[in-house]
Enzyme design. Sequence first.
Site, PDB file in Angstrom:
ATOM      1  N   ASP A 100      49.974  70.665 -19.653  1.00  0.00           N
ATOM      2  CA  ASP A 100      49.703  70.572 -21.093  1.00  0.00           C
ATOM      3  C   ASP A 100      50.984  70.734 -21.898  1.00  0.00           C
ATOM      4  OD1 ASP A 100      47.039  70.075 -20.898  1.00  0.00           O
ATOM      5  OD2 ASP A 100      46.363  72.076 -21.474  1.00  0.00           O
ATOM      6  N   ASP A 160      38.629  66.818 -16.357  1.00  0.00           N
ATOM      7  CA  ASP A 160      39.293  68.086 -16.681  1.00  0.00           C
ATOM      8  C   ASP A 160      38.547  69.275 -16.093  1.00  0.00           C
ATOM      9  OD1 ASP A 160      41.140  69.769 -17.836  1.00  0.00           O
ATOM     10  OD2 ASP A 160      40.941  68.948 -19.853  1.00  0.00           O
TER      11      ASP A 160
HETATM   12  C1  GLA Z   1      42.814  70.661 -21.451  1.00  0.00           C
HETATM   13  C2  GLA Z   1      43.620  69.453 -21.058  1.00  0.00           C
HETATM   14  C3  GLA Z   1      44.161  68.785 -22.292  1.00  0.00           C
HETATM   15  C4  GLA Z   1      43.030  68.379 -23.188  1.00  0.00           C
HETATM   16  C5  GLA Z   1      42.160  69.577 -23.522  1.00  0.00           C
HETATM   17  C6  GLA Z   1      40.904  69.173 -24.228  1.00  0.00           C
HETATM   18  O1  GLA Z   1      43.608  71.638 -21.993  1.00  0.00           O
HETATM   19  O2  GLA Z   1      44.647  69.813 -20.181  1.00  0.00           O
HETATM   20  O3  GLA Z   1      44.945  67.671 -21.946  1.00  0.00           O
HETATM   21  O4  GLA Z   1      42.271  67.391 -22.547  1.00  0.00           O
HETATM   22  O5  GLA Z   1      41.773  70.284 -22.335  1.00  0.00           O
HETATM   23  O6  GLA Z   1      40.092  70.239 -24.495  1.00  0.00           O
END
Ligand code: GLA
Length: 731
Positions: A552, A490
């Site tokens: 997301d 990420d």
């Molecule tokens: C980001 C990712 C999510 C999740 C969060 C965790 O927003 O896109 O899928 O993994 O971080 O903090």
Amino acid sequence: MARTTNHPIPHSSRANPIEVDGTSFALNGKNISYRFHVDSAAGDLILNHFGGPVTEDPVAQIIPNGGGWSNQAHLRREFPDLGRGDFRTPAVHIKHAKGFALCDFKYQSHTVMKGKPALHNLPCTFGSSDEVATLIVHLWDSCSAVAADLSYSIFPNYDAIVRSVTITNKGRDTISVEKLASLSVDFPHDDYDMLQLQGEWTRECTRARRKVDYGLQGFGSSTGYSSHYHNPFLSLVSPSTTESQGDAWGFSLIYTGSFNIEVEKSPQGLTRVLVGMNPCQLSWPLNPGESLESPECVSVFSDSGIGNMSRKFHRLYRQNLIKSKFVYEPRPVLLNSWEGLYFDFDESTIYRLAQASANLGVKLFVLDDGWFGDKHPRINDKAGLGDWVVNPKRFPNGLKLLAENISRLEAANSKETLRFGLWVEPEMINRSSTLYEEHPEWVLHAGDYLRSETRQQLVLNAALPEVQEFIITSVASILENMPVTYIKWDNNRGIHESPTPANHHAYILGMYRIFEVLTSRFPDVLWEGCASGGGRYDAGILQYFPQVWTSDNTDALDRIYIQFGTSLVYPPSTMGAHVSAVPNDVTGRTTPIRFRAHVAMMGGSFGLELDPDALPEDDKAQIPDLIALAEKISPIIIRGDMWRLNLPEASNYPSALFISEDGNQAVLFAFQIRTTGVHNYPLLRLEGLDPSATYKLDGERTLSGATLMNGGIQYRFGSDYDSKVVLLEKI
Ligand code: GLA
């Protein structure tokens, strides 16, 4: 007097991919020609044609002396530099030691080869000598002793031309490269629309189409990454072009950093397209003897609409860009802990979630954010990033043991045991971390300027070799010490402060080195990219990670837009798509579980992102069948061609057809957004099938390809957010 530029290079379907006649060059794809020549007086490279196949150069009538104030305005220049009277935006801008900003690149020589050399430290397309051929044109500016090598590689089967530029300082003083577009192409006088993918967090890759008008128009990213805002992709199309008809040129930059795309219609009516790194974040110093390579830009052309352009990108990227061994493999159905538990878990809740996943038939359990940090435990987003050690309070028996126990759980309805995956965000650091206490100097910063935070975090300077080593060692040690088969990598903020403009590109080169080392050392790990969803969904990332978390936003309605948009350039096989609970956490919308699952099945990596024990019994009961369906059609999604039949922007009934490589199977997705009272359903006309073949639909009725494509098929839909997934088999 009018001049014409005619060169006698023949084109045929069996033509060599690269033909050279003196200083005239032709790149021949299955269905494209790209032709340019050296202007003998100026030594400049001039484009004759980029489009459908031609047998010689089109007859061009040129305005004498350019007319008006410019003696260059009429020219379709392959590598426009500054000076010489071309007043359009340049592809290259170099600041010389003496302060000049001009260049005078002239043709020197060229090299033709089978295959394609790799770039030195950037991701790039690759291919065997049967798949690709390369032409390198060597240009030279004798006033400054700077060389520019333009590399053109043609993949004839995909009608794709890949271009990059290398600048080498052969002089005695240091110069600074201020701007270097990977691609510059001048289109003839005509009307064009430009199609781009814009967005934000939770609404990535939204299609935007507008008319190309006089003057400069463009977009890019200055976030340090490719970004949610704009994707490093552009399509130029004729005003009448649709998904299935008309001319479409596509340009995709293989780069993960800030980028810049410019489209300029000149007062004389030509349209220039430039694609490259963001010049505001470059100023790249070149000492004597040093070179700067630009990223690659892939151009494809389709004379049969935007859909065909997309399919060429998809095939090329699967075959000649993504290095992972999983590229053609159906991906394990996963359950990710994030939306189900967020930061609220410990050893026993994670084990319970893993058990519930296995009971539904899930094959891969992913523990998302929140598992690490000892002195500064990551129990929320305020602390812990940088400390890649297991949180001993949450996992008193260690995460390794838990991972081993999870890996012993049997997935229902199969003989497989569950695999275990982990989330990491290794480029980032919280002030509240042991790493920050020990190495505050590793954080990206600019002197005494504030180190400004987003999501309470700062960015490590991946341009520094010691930071690269730290990240490689941290991630390698996780993989060496636990049975982890999947990593979600990420990246949750942009870059604000940087010590120099050039550090932006150096950071990306550092990241590429890290990705290259880790993915080569751990080729059996399934790597997934993520940046708050699709904030770094680009062709550069795909070289290393065969899949990316698309957004997301898991709301199924929004996801149709996002996934269809993303598919303009990136293969559906690369999209992570999950079913989450309702009401959706981002949009508050409630849609049926079938609809959510059907939408997610259009992505290559299908998964769940919820706590099954918190679902209504009815929904939970449907999941095993939905997983079985996703697994059944997955090979077609992963390896097949996508045909966008109805776009969500244009229809209440968005739909797509995926056809297997051999054409023997297909899967149709048809959605109804809103129910409409006493109104006929649309006749859905399929595309891409064999008209003379007969297809069995869902093992029941049979229809010919001709009927399905020319007549169509009508489905009865019920309430809002209804959906059908239909399997077609050639008999
Ligand atoms: C980001 C990712 C999510 C999740 C969060 C965790 O927003 O896109 O899928 O993994 O971080 O903090």
